[in-house]
Design a protein around this motif. Structure first.
Motif, PDB file in Angstrom:
ATOM      1  N   PHE A  64      73.878  54.156 -49.025  1.00 11.22           N
ATOM      2  CA  PHE A  64      74.777  52.993 -49.183  1.00 11.22           C
ATOM      3  C   PHE A  64      76.087  53.420 -49.840  1.00 11.22           C
ATOM      4  CE2 PHE A  64      70.347  51.888 -49.604  1.00 11.22           C
ATOM      5  CZ  PHE A  64      70.199  50.895 -48.635  1.00 11.22           C
ATOM      6  N   ARG A  65      77.105  52.641 -49.583  1.00  7.04           N
ATOM      7  CA  ARG A  65      78.411  52.970 -50.170  1.00  7.04           C
ATOM      8  C   ARG A  65      78.502  52.531 -51.629  1.00  7.04           C
ATOM      9  NH1 ARG A  65      82.062  54.869 -46.596  1.00  7.04           N
ATOM     10  NH2 ARG A  65      83.813  54.398 -47.964  1.00  7.04           N
ATOM     11  N   THR A  66      77.735  51.481 -51.993  1.00  3.66           N
ATOM     12  CA  THR A  66      77.753  51.037 -53.394  1.00  3.66           C
ATOM     13  C   THR A  66      76.347  50.619 -53.825  1.00  3.66           C
ATOM     14  OG1 THR A  66      78.118  48.690 -52.953  1.00  3.66           O
ATOM     15  CG2 THR A  66      80.089  50.060 -53.099  1.00  3.66           C
ATOM     16  N   THR A  67      76.159  50.574 -55.134  1.00  5.59           N
ATOM     17  CA  THR A  67      74.887  50.109 -55.701  1.00  5.59           C
ATOM     18  C   THR A  67      74.593  48.685 -55.248  1.00  5.59           C
ATOM     19  OG1 THR A  67      75.261  51.505 -57.631  1.00  5.59           O
ATOM     20  CG2 THR A  67      73.644  49.747 -57.878  1.00  5.59           C
ATOM     21  N   ALA A  68      75.653  47.866 -55.167  1.00  6.64           N
ATOM     22  CA  ALA A  68      75.488  46.465 -54.757  1.00  6.64           C
ATOM     23  C   ALA A  68      74.836  46.389 -53.376  1.00  6.64           C
ATOM     24  CB  ALA A  68      76.836  45.756 -54.758  1.00  6.64           C
ATOM     25  N   SER A  77      74.832  63.583 -48.300  1.00  9.32           N
ATOM     26  CA  SER A  77      76.009  63.992 -49.071  1.00  9.32           C
ATOM     27  C   SER A  77      76.878  62.818 -49.492  1.00  9.32           C
ATOM     28  CB  SER A  77      76.836  64.990 -48.262  1.00  9.32           C
ATOM     29  OG  SER A  77      77.162  64.427 -47.013  1.00  9.32           O
ATOM     30  N   ALA A  78      76.902  61.746 -48.689  1.00  6.53           N
ATOM     31  CA  ALA A  78      77.764  60.604 -49.036  1.00  6.53           C
ATOM     32  C   ALA A  78      76.921  59.433 -49.501  1.00  6.53           C
ATOM     33  CB  ALA A  78      78.589  60.203 -47.826  1.00  6.53           C
ATOM     34  N   GLY A  79      77.552  58.514 -50.192  1.00  2.00           N
ATOM     35  CA  GLY A  79      76.851  57.297 -50.587  1.00  2.00           C
ATOM     36  C   GLY A  79      76.670  57.204 -52.079  1.00  2.00           C
ATOM     37  N   CYS A  80      76.079  56.067 -52.514  1.00  2.00           N
ATOM     38  CA  CYS A  80      75.897  55.834 -53.941  1.00  2.00           C
ATOM     39  C   CYS A  80      74.629  56.528 -54.424  1.00  2.00           C
ATOM     40  CB  CYS A  80      75.858  54.333 -54.241  1.00  2.00           C
ATOM     41  SG  CYS A  80      74.312  53.536 -53.844  1.00  2.00           S
ATOM     42  N   GLY A  81      74.280  56.335 -55.665  1.00  2.00           N
ATOM     43  CA  GLY A  81      73.148  57.044 -56.258  1.00  2.00           C
ATOM     44  C   GLY A  81      71.782  56.508 -55.861  1.00  2.00           C
ATOM     45  N   LEU A  82      71.768  55.373 -55.197  1.00  2.00           N
ATOM     46  CA  LEU A  82      70.492  54.784 -54.778  1.00  2.00           C
ATOM     47  C   LEU A  82      70.336  54.857 -53.257  1.00  2.00           C
ATOM     48  CD1 LEU A  82      70.452  51.525 -56.962  1.00  2.00           C
ATOM     49  CD2 LEU A  82      69.152  53.636 -57.359  1.00  2.00           C
TER      50      LEU A  82
END
Lengths: 76, 378
Positions: A12-16, A42-47
């Motif tokens: 995902f791009r953000t945690t939200a 490699s890309a994306g948020c931490g979740l």
């Protein structure tokens, strides 16, 4: 040694977006859970959202409507 | 004690707000891990975004980013959106939370038009149409004045601004929680709000709604919990505008407050507050020495009654109300310098009574009696 198995992993791009995915999946009783994003992504948020290949196939249509950055098959 | 300084901050909150804050003290850091406590925090934060999006008529919860108050949100908007080569329109009714960020931009070269207000502190909507220029980027304006309670017609202003290719940036510090806000229907491009006033959430909470498609440079960059090897902060909302650890206990309280507002109804709350203000107005209307500030004939306004007793220093009146009657009101300039220049009250200041959902008729009557006493004795 622990055995790895194949999972489908959503980034995902953000945690939200990740929490939104979890919420929608819980509402539809789609099995899976949030995990720290594996190094292969490699890309994306931490979740990341992890689910079995079988569940992915079962819910493919619903999952396609959700907001995510990528989905990758990984051995975890 | 009777508290009528609710336009500064509400001190009586729904019990669920405090409970949510305390419960969230044991939450982890949102977006910084996938373990239970971190996910609990992220879920609270997301739920708050959802409720705020519902409250403000926004379709996508991820277009709501958290800030510590409306001032911070306005700084995010002004600094993220406005460049030195653009022009902005605002009014003399604004709070310093709008004016000072704009003045700073003006100093850097941005053109600024400040529309005057009439003797009731109201800005006429017609003035706006003549003020647009080719490079007008935005109208930055409060939804309601913290000093007079006058309300702006946002639908009219947004249609005007959009026709001229400009954006509408709204300071909703005084209206979020007591007047209905619908960003879609009212055409609001950026909404800046605070959690601790009419929303009845904790101090140190607030946020910004940014319409889909509007690109903004982040005001603050730093820790995001992901993309750690990039030199740039993530560009996707809400992360783009939320550098560093979020105020999860505060946001949990705001989440509970938003739930309370949705359940009770903003219109119900606003109506009740205005009934109290109207009762106060009615009871003080017979006092000869009272001067009122604001447009009290307007159909829509917030529950604020601002006044002076002749030329008495507003600070003295407020102090006597506190010392002798245990009534809390606000005196002084209220961070609205241009409005005081219009009213001729830069030295005297103004005494503001502001009412909340949790005030009672009995309190209003006691305040009206106290004011009568003071008007006779000063």
């Amino acid at each position: 040694m622990r055995k790895k198995m194949k999972y489908m992993v959503f980034a995902f791009r953000t945690t939200a977006d990740a929490i939104a995915m979890e919420k929608i999946c819980n509402t539809h009783h789609i099995a899976g859970r949030l995990i720290p994003t594996p190094r292969e992504i490699s890309a994306g948020c931490g979740l990341a959202w992890r689910m079995t290949d079988a569940d992915y196939e079962k819910w493919k249509e619903q999952l396609a409507k959700m907001k995510y950055d990528s989905v990758t098959a990984l051995m975890l | 004690m009777i508290y009528f300084d609710n336009a500064a901050t509400t001190i009586k909150k729904p019990p669920c707000v405090g409970e949510a804050v305390v419960n969230a003290l044991s939450a982890g850091n949102s977006g910084r891990g996938a373990h239970g406590p971190s996910l609990s925090a992220a879920r609270i934060v997301y739920e708050a975004r959802e409720k705020l999006a519902e409250l403000f008529g926004a379709e996508d919860p991820s277009r709501i980013a958290f800030a510590s108050n409306a001032t911070e949100a306005l700084n995010i908007a002004v600094n993220g959106l406005l460049t030195e080569d653009c022009h902005v329109i605002t009014t003399a009714s604004e709070h310093n939370s709008v004016l000072r960020p704009l003045y700073r931009k003006e100093k850097a070269g941005m053109a600024l038009t400040i529309l005057p207000v009439d003797r009731k502190g109201a800005a006429s909507c017609e003035q706006f149409s003549h003020s647009f220029r080719k490079n007008t980027r935005a109208v930055v304006i409060q939804h309601a004045s913290n000093l007079t309670g006058n309300v702006m017609d946002l639908s009219y202003l947004s249609s005007l601004a959009h026709k001229k290719g400009a954006l509408l940036v709204v300071d909703a510090a005084q209206t979020a929680g007591c007047l209905p806000i619908d960003v879609e229907k009212q055409g609001i491009d950026i909404l800046c709000f605070t959690g601790h006033k009419a929303m009845m959430g904790p101090q140190g909470t607030g946020g910004i709604y940014v319409k889909q498609g509007i690109e903004m440079e982040p005001f603050c960059v730093g820790g995001s919990g992901f993309m750690s090897f990039s030199k740039n902060h993530p560009s996707d909302l809400p992360a783009a505008l939320e550098a560093g650890t979020l105020n999860v206990p505060g946001i949990a309280g705001l989440n509970a407050a938003a739930g309370y507002l949705l359940y009770t109804g903003v219109e119900v709350i606003g109506r009740r507050e205005r009934e109290l203000a109207d009762l106060f107005l009615e009871k003080i209307s017979g006092i000869d020495r009272i001067r009122l500030y604001g447009d009290y004939t307007a159909k829509e306004r917030t529950a604020v009654v601002s006044l002076n007793i002749d030329n008495e220093d507003s600070a003295r009146v407020a102090d006597l109300l506190w010392e002798e009657y245990r009534i809390c009101v606000r005196a002084g300039a209220h961070c609205a310098p241009l409005l005081h220049q219009t009213f001729g009250t830069t030295e005297q200041g103004i005494v503001r009574f502001s009412f909340s959902w949790f005030n009672t008729e009995k309190e209003v009557l006691a305040a009206a009696d106290a004011l009568k006493d003071l008007a006779l004795s000063l």
